[in-house]
Design an enzyme around this catalytic site. Structure first.
Site, PDB file in Angstrom:
ATOM      1  N   LYS A 148       0.882  -1.190   0.000  1.00  0.00           N
ATOM      2  CA  LYS A 148       0.000   0.000   0.000  1.00  0.00           C
ATOM      3  C   LYS A 148       0.908   1.226   0.000  1.00  0.00           C
ATOM      4  CE  LYS A 148      -1.811   3.003   2.013  1.00  0.00           C
ATOM      5  NZ  LYS A 148      -1.592   4.432   1.653  1.00  0.00           N
ATOM      6  N   GLU A 193      -0.696   7.485  -0.818  1.00  0.00           N
ATOM      7  CA  GLU A 193      -1.593   8.015  -1.860  1.00  0.00           C
ATOM      8  C   GLU A 193      -1.063   9.320  -2.449  1.00  0.00           C
ATOM      9  OE1 GLU A 193      -1.981   7.844   1.301  1.00  0.00           O
ATOM     10  OE2 GLU A 193      -3.203   9.451   2.170  1.00  0.00           O
ATOM     11  N   CYS A 205      13.200  10.901   7.816  1.00  0.00           N
ATOM     12  CA  CYS A 205      13.166  10.487   9.216  1.00  0.00           C
ATOM     13  C   CYS A 205      14.568  10.491   9.823  1.00  0.00           C
ATOM     14  CB  CYS A 205      12.549   9.104   9.350  1.00  0.00           C
ATOM     15  SG  CYS A 205      13.568   7.837   8.612  1.00  0.00           S
ATOM     16  N   GLU A 229       8.507  16.469  16.086  1.00  0.00           N
ATOM     17  CA  GLU A 229       8.958  16.295  14.696  1.00  0.00           C
ATOM     18  C   GLU A 229       8.328  17.385  13.830  1.00  0.00           C
ATOM     19  OE1 GLU A 229       7.662  12.761  12.431  1.00  0.00           O
ATOM     20  OE2 GLU A 229       9.701  12.689  11.630  1.00  0.00           O
TER      21      GLU A 229
HETATM   22  P1  NAD Z   1       1.860   8.860   7.577  1.00  0.00           P
HETATM   23  O1  NAD Z   1       1.954   8.138   8.840  1.00  0.00           O
HETATM   24  O2  NAD Z   1       0.899   9.988   7.455  1.00  0.00           O
HETATM   25  O3  NAD Z   1       1.475   7.847   6.386  1.00  0.00           O
HETATM   26  C1  NAD Z   1       2.168   6.620   6.226  1.00  0.00           C
HETATM   27  C2  NAD Z   1       1.229   5.617   5.582  1.00  0.00           C
HETATM   28  O4  NAD Z   1       0.109   5.391   6.439  1.00  0.00           O
HETATM   29  C3  NAD Z   1       0.664   6.102   4.243  1.00  0.00           C
HETATM   30  O5  NAD Z   1       0.630   5.002   3.353  1.00  0.00           O
HETATM   31  C4  NAD Z   1      -0.738   6.589   4.604  1.00  0.00           C
HETATM   32  O6  NAD Z   1      -1.654   6.418   3.552  1.00  0.00           O
HETATM   33  C5  NAD Z   1      -1.114   5.717   5.787  1.00  0.00           C
HETATM   34  N1  NAD Z   1      -1.959   6.409   6.781  1.00  0.00           N
HETATM   35  C6  NAD Z   1      -2.010   7.749   7.037  1.00  0.00           C
HETATM   36  N2  NAD Z   1      -2.878   7.994   8.049  1.00  0.00           N
HETATM   37  C7  NAD Z   1      -3.373   6.805   8.424  1.00  0.00           C
HETATM   38  C8  NAD Z   1      -4.315   6.397   9.443  1.00  0.00           C
HETATM   39  N3  NAD Z   1      -4.902   7.280  10.236  1.00  0.00           N
HETATM   40  N4  NAD Z   1      -4.577   5.077   9.568  1.00  0.00           N
HETATM   41  C9  NAD Z   1      -3.984   4.172   8.772  1.00  0.00           C
HETATM   42  N5  NAD Z   1      -3.103   4.497   7.802  1.00  0.00           N
HETATM   43  C10 NAD Z   1      -2.789   5.791   7.633  1.00  0.00           C
HETATM   44  O7  NAD Z   1       3.349   9.339   7.193  1.00  0.00           O
HETATM   45  P2  NAD Z   1       3.809  10.226   5.953  1.00  0.00           P
HETATM   46  O8  NAD Z   1       3.367  11.623   6.182  1.00  0.00           O
HETATM   47  O9  NAD Z   1       3.471   9.559   4.670  1.00  0.00           O
HETATM   48  O10 NAD Z   1       5.402  10.111   6.107  1.00  0.00           O
HETATM   49  C11 NAD Z   1       6.144  10.929   6.974  1.00  0.00           C
HETATM   50  C12 NAD Z   1       6.369  10.277   8.310  1.00  0.00           C
HETATM   51  O11 NAD Z   1       6.992   9.008   8.127  1.00  0.00           O
HETATM   52  C13 NAD Z   1       7.317  11.061   9.214  1.00  0.00           C
HETATM   53  O12 NAD Z   1       6.832  10.996  10.526  1.00  0.00           O
HETATM   54  C14 NAD Z   1       8.633  10.316   9.074  1.00  0.00           C
HETATM   55  O13 NAD Z   1       9.515  10.490  10.165  1.00  0.00           O
HETATM   56  C15 NAD Z   1       8.153   8.917   8.956  1.00  0.00           C
HETATM   57  N6  NAD Z   1       9.138   8.048   8.325  1.00  0.00           N
HETATM   58  C16 NAD Z   1       9.798   7.180   9.130  1.00  0.00           C
HETATM   59  C17 NAD Z   1      10.771   6.357   8.596  1.00  0.00           C
HETATM   60  C18 NAD Z   1      11.539   5.416   9.463  1.00  0.00           C
HETATM   61  O14 NAD Z   1      12.271   4.620   8.931  1.00  0.00           O
HETATM   62  N7  NAD Z   1      11.403   5.462  10.777  1.00  0.00           N
HETATM   63  C19 NAD Z   1      11.062   6.419   7.227  1.00  0.00           C
HETATM   64  C20 NAD Z   1      10.347   7.311   6.432  1.00  0.00           C
HETATM   65  C21 NAD Z   1       9.384   8.126   6.999  1.00  0.00           C
END
Ligand code: NAD
Length: 501
Positions: free
Chosen positions: A191, A194, A299, A392
């Site tokens: 997944k 989006e 991240c 963050e």
């Molecule tokens: P996000 O958590 O908003 O989204 C991640 C995924 O979860 C997406 O596919 C999204 O569609 C889905 N999602 C969003 N809200 C959801 C919900 N309420 N319930 C279920 N699924 C949901 O993160 P983002 O904005 O896409 O990415 C940025 C974040 O990811 C930052 O916090 C960053 O630090 C983190 N990140 C962490 C790592 C790591 O290795 N620790 C790597 C990359 C990014």
């Protein structure tokens, strides 16, 4: 639900705006619309306008993808390891041959500069290389434990697995999972975010060209409803998640309660500690790259500089370098408008609370672009309790916290709930060791601004930056997507040879 034609490759080779066809789900080797027919726009953040659309899936689409993955599983599992890995070798060649397309597509959907996109795709290829070497590394041990009695272990696939990935690395993060998943003999439902679904779509197309059988890799696009359906689905055995801490926590808790093996990587607040003896040029340029690359949407990006003692000369150099950056050329765009507003709020609030804005990226624009921009921003005299000092921000903002001693700086780093990365900048080996042994972070650096472990060293943080056991890449990744079968065999058929003899 009818199958659609295979999408054409993306043809842009510069930043000029270009549209792309719809991003559909990819199930059983075919491109299909979501059951609901629903789509949302995919925006090019550099231009601030839709470049295409993506399917928004729900439980019915997840059911369909899991059914395809379930049907493909026996055949893929029975394919010898040596043959499974050939797909990865061919995939590596295809990614290299299509590097220009993959990297420009990445810049268009995510807003990275092109050199940053090249770096991301090359890192994704390095993850594939790790997958290619797995057959040489995963032979389980075997031992004659007593007379005629042999014990061995083999690492077997789990079945249908799934992965949910974030917007900031559309090509690399899927490749943190796919090599280990596929070499192990699992089938998969991915997944993508989006906001950036096209990178995964092109990966799936290249995997098909590399010979991956239909149904082994499926893609279900969408947002929260699609993730919830994956988390709850009884046909999925393990789930890898990478994204924010808020969602990682929910996915980990609900997925575990639903009986799945879950590894959830979350957000971060990374501290870079600068000692007075740090090398001026190396430290200033490394800190700059760490907090501005990918517009701070990493991240592993530097978020706090812990300035110990008199490091004013390093801060001055950092200010100068930050001001010299050209937005749009040296630094890419922010993923969307709400993110620009969030980053702006953090800077406004820090200023109100007494922080000094040394370099101000608020309101920055690139001429002729309606994209989402925020310039490099340096905040001085931040305190650990200000939101900019402990939350963050996920943008190109570095908060400088002044500290008198190394121990004071280490205590601030230790108090953060997160634990992804921390680094020390010094020319003194003793100081480097003292700090790196005390950081509360899974990935530490000495004179490194973004201490991402290179393959085969595994990637993963601690504390609120990761939920679950083990890391996501390297051998830990292989262990996560497999289960060990222990076999005890008797090879001496005589009644006086016992299991313990
Ligand atoms: P996000 O958590 O908003 O989204 C991640 C995924 O979860 C997406 O596919 C999204 O569609 C889905 N999602 C969003 N809200 C959801 C919900 N309420 N319930 C279920 N699924 C949901 O993160 P983002 O904005 O896409 O990415 C940025 C974040 O990811 C930052 O916090 C960053 O630090 C983190 N990140 C962490 C790592 C790591 O290795 N620790 C790597 C990359 C990014």
């Amino acid at each position: 639900m009818t199958a659609n034609p295979t999408p054409q490759p993306f043809s842009a080779r510069d930043y000029d705006f270009q549209t792309y066809g719809p991003c559909r789900n990819y199930i059983g080797g075919e491109f299909v619309d979501a059951t609901s027919g629903e789509t949302v726009a995919v925006e090019n953040p550099r231009h601030g306008k839709p470049m295409g659309s993506v399917a928004m899936s729900g439980a019915a689409d997840v059911d369909r993808a899991v059914a395809a993955a379930t049907a493909a599983y026996p055949g893929w599992k029975a394919t010898p390891l040596k043959e499974r890995v050939q797909v990865l070798y061919r995939m590596k060649q295809l990614m290299e041959a299509n590097l220009d397309e993959l990297t420009w597509l990445l810049s268009h959907e995510n807003g990275k500069t092109h050199p940053e996109s090249v770096g991301e795709v090359l890192k994704a290829i390095e993850c594939l290389e790790m997958g290619c070497s797995l057959p040489n590394m995963v032979g389980g041990p075997q031992l004659d434990v007593s007379r005629g009695i042999n014990c061995s272990v083999t690492y077997e696939p789990l079945g249908v697995c799934a992965g949910v990935v974030p917007f900031n690395f559309p090509t690399m993060v899927p490749m943190w999972m796919l090599p280990q998943v596929l070499v192990a003999g699992n089938t998969f439902v991915l997944k993508p975010s989006e906001q950036v679904p096209y990178g995964s779509m092109r990966l799936a197309m290249l995997f098909a060209e590399a010979g991956l059988p239909p149904g082994v890799l499926n893609i279900v696009n969408g947002a929260k409803p699609a993730v919830e359906a994956l988390v709850e689905h009884p046909g999925i055995r393990a789930l890898g998640f990478v994204g924010s801490t808020r969602v990682a926590k929910i996915v980990y808790a609900h997925g575990s309660a639903a009986g799945k093996r879950v590894l959830g990587l979350g957000g971060a607040k990374n501290h870079l500690l600068v000692a007075p003896d740090a090398d001026l040029e190396l430290t200033a340029s490394t800190l700059l790259a760490s907090y501005t690359a990918c517009a701070g949407q990493r991240c592993m990006a530097a978020s706090v500089m812990l300035a110990v003692g008199d490091v004013q000369h390093i801060i001055d150099a950092l200010v100068e370098k930050s001001k010299a950056m050209t937005l749009g050329k040296d630094m890419g765009s922010i993923i969307n408008g709400p993110s620009v507003e969030r980053i702006t709020r953090y800077v406004d609030q820090a200023e109100k609370l007494g922080a000094k804005v040394l370099v101000d990226g608020r309101g920055a624009k690139v001429e002729g672009s309606d994209g989402h921009w925020f310039g490099p921003t340096l905040l001085d005299n931040v305190t650990p309790d200000m939101p900019a000092g402990c939350e963050e921000i996920f943008g190109p903002v570095l908060s400088i916290i002044r500290c008198k001693t190394l121990d004071e700086a280490i205590a601030i780093e230790n108090a953060s709930g997160y634990g992804n990365a921390a680094a020390i900048f010094t020319t003194n080996g003793g100081v480097a060791r003292y700090c790196s042994e005390r950081f509360e972070a899974g990935m530490c650096g000495v004179n490194i601004g973004v201490p991402v472990p290179r393959e085969p060293f595994a990637f993963g943080g601690w504390n609120d930056s990761k939920f679950g056991h083990g890391d996501i890449t390297g051998m830990d990744g292989f262990r996560f997507w497999t289960r060990p079968r222990k076999l005890t065999s008797r090879w001496e058929i005589s009644s006086d040879a016992t299991w313990m003899s």
